[in-house]
Design an enzyme around this catalytic site. Sequence first.
Site, PDB file in Angstrom:
ATOM      1  N   CYS A   2       0.829  -1.212   0.000  1.00  0.00           N
ATOM      2  CA  CYS A   2       0.000   0.000   0.000  1.00  0.00           C
ATOM      3  C   CYS A   2       0.864   1.263   0.000  1.00  0.00           C
ATOM      4  O   CYS A   2       1.902   1.311   0.643  1.00  0.00           O
ATOM      5  CB  CYS A   2      -0.882   0.025   1.239  1.00  0.00           C
ATOM      6  N   ARG A  28       4.678   0.573  -6.519  1.00  0.00           N
ATOM      7  CA  ARG A  28       4.727  -0.377  -5.411  1.00  0.00           C
ATOM      8  C   ARG A  28       3.749  -1.532  -5.611  1.00  0.00           C
ATOM      9  O   ARG A  28       3.851  -2.550  -4.937  1.00  0.00           O
ATOM     10  CB  ARG A  28       4.379   0.336  -4.101  1.00  0.00           C
ATOM     11  N   HIS A 486      18.300 -36.097  -9.584  1.00  0.00           N
ATOM     12  CA  HIS A 486      17.579 -36.500  -8.369  1.00  0.00           C
ATOM     13  C   HIS A 486      16.086 -36.199  -8.464  1.00  0.00           C
ATOM     14  O   HIS A 486      15.406 -36.182  -7.454  1.00  0.00           O
ATOM     15  CB  HIS A 486      18.214 -35.825  -7.155  1.00  0.00           C
TER      16      HIS A 486
END
Length: 585
Positions: A2, A28, A486
């Site tokens: 926020c 953001r 693996h």
Amino acid sequence: MCGIFGYIGKKNHAAEIVLDGLKKLEYRGYDSWGIAVKKGTTIKRERHVGKIGAAKTKLPVSNLGLGHTRWATHGGVTIGNAHPHVDCANTLCLVHNGIVENFRPLKEKLVKKHKFLSETDTEVALHLIESKAQKQPVARALRVAFNQVTGMNAFIVLNAKKDELLAVKNGSPLVIGVGKGENFIASDLWALLDHTNRVIFLEDGQLAQISAGQVKLFDAASGKALKPQVKRLDWQAQQSRLGRFHHFMEKEIYDQPKILDDLSRLSPGTIASVTRLIKKADKTFLLGCGTASYAALFGEYLLNFSGYDAQAIVGSEFQKFARLLTPKQAFLMLSQSGETIDVVDAVNLAKKKKMRVVGITNVLGSTLYRKSDLKILLGAGQEVAVASTKAFTAKLAILTQLAYQLNGNLDEAKKLIAQAARATQGLLSGKVRADIKKLATKIKDEDDIFAVGRLTSFPIALETALKIKEVSYAHAEGYAGGELKHGPIALIDQGTPCIVIAPKDQSLTDSLSAAHELKARGGLIIGISPQNDPVFDVHFKVPDLKEASAIPAAVIAQLLAYDIAVARGLNPDKPRNLAKSVTVR
Ligand code: F6R
């Protein structure tokens, strides 16, 4: 996460100033937004779902306003859940960053007397403040309410009855911008820079009472008045501009040669002070989240190769080391933003354990920067794109210098970083650039992409996969080359793109063996290596720069991720579900 922006002062277009501030915080990441202004003694507000884009505000003239970009945590992405929230009397409004952990029991008590209009924890905090404000000034009510909520939170209240903004925080960052006859508050320093270079970093547990001409500061626990420390920023921190580029991610990839070149001239004194600490320490922990955690892993390999006991920790998992931390160990914290909550938590714990903390961050004045005993700035300029690129290679350049300095070879490291800067420049134009685009077009519809590397190339393989999945949403995995047999090799099918990072180090033969194993299962082998090899279907040549070979390899991966995203018609700057700065747990 926020974003918050508030204004109080002599100008009467607060709504536009706040909207402009929110636009600077868009990077953001958010899913809805809203603005509120004071009108008389009441609040007028507008709230929206989606991006701000070219939105203009129709709110009335006012000298006091507050806005928020929301990244949903409690309650879905709806207009009703978007901030600012208003109290029952419509004289107080609240924006919030964080999570009120005890919102449920608080709501149970408040719901009898207050009208709830959203599903958010924020509204619970607001009605708590409102209930406390019935018998005392709002500033004191906010303080009492703040001390009653649990969790890491930043609250900003607009009080329309008294012409004031009130802010208090614990965890989430807040910076006050001090102007002449006007003041600002934001969750992010970058948003303030067009207005002022005089700032007050609000520390945890501090409450600010902001009017047009004054900022008063209090200790939130005791109510005691504190003296505000105004810092004048004497650095040229400019808001980043897109210029000739299509996206910030592209621009930031292209910023790298200059940043790396600058870092090759990083003061030896800065490097030496950190290596002195590492030499004295019993062990060095390196910690970061996401991309920064891969830089930390790269640092672990390099420090171990230099003969020093080092261990990388993923920020969100640091608690498992809590009992092992001692004052004799050093802690290197890596964070572009310097605000990532898991990093901040780790710094707090390390400080409690009396460890010396080195903050390696891009943001001067960030929480990590302020709390660290020793600081190294990445100097990468504002990173706007959600996916980290230039901050990553800057960290690699610094860690390489630290590792070489441990063995007295700093000059060699500096040469390698300067060469890496030139090599990176070479990747950004001409044939290599065209070949990366061509490859992106060819593999853009692949659902699975693999990246493998050994030793110092292992973290680069992890970062390659992260970059691809973040911005293109293709499923990508990074593996240590030796691990393929693996299990993961079961996933390789006809044409599966496999990026093999094979620098000319002790792992080269094994890396080429891994490439052969992948090819034998039908993999399309994309080699990033100083020398071509018949096993590669596509080869990107990078110079042999010893440990610094990781830098051009990472840049090729960034370009490929960017190109795949663009080829898929996506906006790489704003990947879905992601936020730039992760300030909540
Ligand atoms: C990935 C990315 C994230 C960040 C992580 C840490 O491209 O950007 O993984 O690296 O959220 O962020 P900082 O470095 O700000 O602590």
